[in-house]
Design a protein around this motif. Sequence first.
Motif, PDB file in Angstrom:
ATOM      1  N   SER A  73       0.993  -1.218   0.253  1.00 33.89           N
ATOM      2  CA  SER A  73      -0.094  -0.131   0.038  1.00 33.89           C
ATOM      3  C   SER A  73       0.879   1.273  -0.079  1.00 33.89           C
ATOM      4  O   SER A  73       1.986   1.128   0.200  1.00 33.89           O
ATOM      5  CB  SER A  73      -1.092   0.105   1.260  1.00 33.89           C
ATOM      6  OG  SER A  73      -0.101   0.154   2.403  1.00 33.89           O
ATOM      7  N   PRO A  90      -1.755   4.677  -6.224  1.00 32.00           N
ATOM      8  CA  PRO A  90      -2.539   3.185  -5.842  1.00 32.00           C
ATOM      9  C   PRO A  90      -3.254   2.698  -6.884  1.00 32.00           C
ATOM     10  O   PRO A  90      -3.973   3.511  -7.746  1.00 32.00           O
ATOM     11  CB  PRO A  90      -3.420   3.665  -4.515  1.00 32.00           C
ATOM     12  CG  PRO A  90      -2.969   5.044  -4.124  1.00 32.00           C
ATOM     13  CD  PRO A  90      -2.416   5.668  -5.338  1.00 32.00           C
ATOM     14  N   LYS A 147      -6.050  -1.745  -3.355  1.00 27.06           N
ATOM     15  CA  LYS A 147      -5.713  -2.102  -2.097  1.00 27.06           C
ATOM     16  C   LYS A 147      -4.488  -2.030  -1.470  1.00 27.06           C
ATOM     17  O   LYS A 147      -3.911  -1.638  -0.522  1.00 27.06           O
ATOM     18  CB  LYS A 147      -6.761  -2.599  -1.272  1.00 27.06           C
ATOM     19  CG  LYS A 147      -6.678  -2.358   0.405  1.00 27.06           C
ATOM     20  CD  LYS A 147      -8.068  -3.204   0.990  1.00 27.06           C
ATOM     21  CE  LYS A 147      -7.983  -2.898   2.531  1.00 27.06           C
ATOM     22  NZ  LYS A 147      -9.015  -3.944   3.200  1.00 27.06           N
ATOM     23  N   ASP A 148      -3.685  -2.997  -2.264  1.00 35.27           N
ATOM     24  CA  ASP A 148      -2.523  -3.509  -1.924  1.00 35.27           C
ATOM     25  C   ASP A 148      -1.237  -3.693  -2.986  1.00 35.27           C
ATOM     26  O   ASP A 148      -0.751  -4.702  -3.093  1.00 35.27           O
ATOM     27  CB  ASP A 148      -2.529  -4.856  -1.249  1.00 35.27           C
ATOM     28  CG  ASP A 148      -3.237  -5.985  -2.196  1.00 35.27           C
ATOM     29  OD1 ASP A 148      -3.496  -5.510  -3.190  1.00 35.27           O
ATOM     30  OD2 ASP A 148      -3.141  -7.068  -1.718  1.00 35.27           O
ATOM     31  N   ASN A 167      -5.176   5.001   2.050  1.00 33.60           N
ATOM     32  CA  ASN A 167      -4.864   4.023   1.046  1.00 33.60           C
ATOM     33  C   ASN A 167      -6.292   3.582  -0.009  1.00 33.60           C
ATOM     34  O   ASN A 167      -7.172   3.755   0.435  1.00 33.60           O
ATOM     35  CB  ASN A 167      -4.582   2.745   1.577  1.00 33.60           C
ATOM     36  CG  ASN A 167      -3.070   2.789   2.314  1.00 33.60           C
ATOM     37  OD1 ASN A 167      -2.089   3.219   1.812  1.00 33.60           O
ATOM     38  ND2 ASN A 167      -3.007   2.685   3.526  1.00 33.60           N
TER      39      ASN A 167
END
Length: 221
Positions: free
Chosen positions: A64, A162, A165-166, A221
């Motif tokens: 993130s 971003p 999410k990850d 994030n």
Amino acid sequence: MNVYFACMLRFLSLSVLFSLIIANAFAQRDWKLVTESEGIRVFSQSVPGSRINALRVECEVKASAGELVAMLLDVKAAEAWVFHTKSCDLLKKVSPSELYYYSEVSMPWPLSNRDFVAHIRVSQDKLTKIVTVDAPAVPGFVAHKEGIVRISHSKGIWIIKPLSKDKINIVYTLQVDPGGDIPAWVVNTFSAQGPLHSFRKMKQELQAGEYKNAAAEFIIN
């Protein structure tokens, strides 16, 4: 009169925007791919008035934005992942998103080591969630050390976007003058290897999960 000025302001704003778009297009076109490995791409670009090329690194990382920011603000950890970093120490923490640090860079013999003081500032666009980490070299804080060449000009910027999410996309640009008597071709060759090493180590550190619980809380994030 108000309508006239409003129209003029709109025209100037559009002109500035158009100029920026054109300038950005030329900047994008001038970058030349130097090397690519494991999803890490390193580009080089000549800089007017400088004998040293600017660098641009692009990659995607499974992490993130908050995790990467936490890692960048953990300056002591840079000794483990930033290429040829001999030491890295926090000098002053202004706020959770701003600090100053000192770093010494090891150089191959017979070159003298380099050092610098950097000022990190982190900001985020609340709408796009894109994070910018500005880290230029600044004067002061630490006196010059005998046998070490002080880097007085260095501009480093991280753009962290971003993707999910990850998962994030990273674009890092660096323009630095290492100072002293050093052939430009040595710097340009040496600097192409450094980003690959650093970003490989950065990916490993992030994927190890050490910064999941330490993600910067001020980052959305």
